[in-house]
Write a protein that holds these residues in place. Structure first.
Motif: not given
Length: 312
Positions: A214, A217-218, A247, A257-259, A304, A307-308, A311
């Protein structure tokens, strides 16, 4: 046929995530890849195997074996809900002597590609382990912790959730007793700190594709210039597109959460899909969303759409 040994360690609290993780691994296996899967668990529990038994029935390109772990780490330090099975990876060279090199993975993971190339092509001749840089030097508190407390270079710390382990060299250099001795200390990141302490100077660094955390990715969004000092943009883009999604914060089966959508996609495709579990999760979250203020909803949607896609 390419045989790849891979190890997981967990307790009954992670049975479903483990099954989804294994399903994603086998779904993305090449036709000539065979996974020899080892599951480590405490000798103090009766591991729930119903779902795991479905794996070997549903997918033919694998074998699942179980190895019990004794009480060596029963009193080891626990923090952030991470329990003693986290330490079991330290014993892999002893518990699974059949292989000179072996992959370890946590189960809060989704695999999106075959592992045969990275397993075969990673040079471990002079290294104990191979893993992905954790970017600890980008977090001030972590940077201070590794410099002041552990006397390690924070720019060289690897994650312990996805590893390629040189079991042969670890046994030759008698590292297992060192792992056990270090496990008596209350380290903030437990097994991860132990591996980085004992294996320092003998760590091979892999591309982020092998452990797309995570935080990575950030960082690819908000701190891209810093991580370009470690990896090139093509490596980062490849990781975002097909890397192993780890994760290592919020869990997608518990909240957003992300992804998180990737986990639920593989859950839907797996032999473990349960409509009620799926419906209850999203229905509850939609209720939470409906209770938010208009401005809060707009901010979520902006995040979303801005950035979505990058990601995902």
């Amino acid at each position: 046929m390419h045989t790849i040994p891979i190890v997981f360690a967990f307790d009954n609290n992670l049975s479903l995530p483990a099954c989804v993780c294994l399903s994603s691994l086998l779904t993305n296996a090449h036709e000539d890849t065979f996974y020899d899967i080892f599951i480590l668990h405490s000798s103090n529990i009766v591991l729930k195997k119903e779902g795991l038994n479905q794996i070997s029935q549903y997918y033919k390109n694998c074998r699942i074996q179980y190895r019990q772990v004794d009480s060596t780490f029963d009193s080891a330090f626990e923090i952030r809900g991470i329990t003693t099975p986290a330490y079991y990876r330290l014993l892999i060279p002893e518990l699974i002597p059949e292989y000179d090199r072996i992959i370890y993975s946590d189960v809060d993971v989704i695999f999106r590609s075959d592992l045969s190339a990275i397993y075969a092509n990673t040079d471990l001749t002079d290294y104990y382990v191979a893993g992905v840089n954790s970017l600890s030097h980008l977090v001030p508190d972590y940077k201070h912790y590794y410099i002041e407390k552990l006397h390690l270079d924070p720019e060289k710390i690897i994650y312990s959730g996805n590893l390629i382990i040189n079991s042969k060299k670890i046994k030759e250099d008698n590292l297992i007793p060192l792992f056990k001795e270090q496990a008596k200390n209350d380290y903030k990141f437990q097994d991860m700190d132990i591996l980085n302490i004992v294996c320092r100077g003998k760590i091979q660094y892999l591309s982020p594709e092998f452990c797309l955390s995570t935080f990575i990715v950030q960082a690819s969004i908000y701190n891209n210039e810093s991580i370009l000092k470690l990896w090139n943009q093509s490596d980062i883009d490849k990781a975002l597109k097909q890397g192993i999604v780890h994760y290592n914060g919020q869990k997608p089966w518990k909240g957003y959460c992300i992804n998180f959508d990737l986990w639920w996609e593989y859950y839907r495709k797996s032999p473990f899909f349960n409509e009620k579990f799926y419906f209850d999760f999203f229905y509850h979250r939609l209720n939470i969303f409906d209770q938010l203020s208009l401005w809060r909803r707009i901010k979520i949607l902006v995040r979303y759409f801005v950035y979505g896609k990058r990601i995902i």
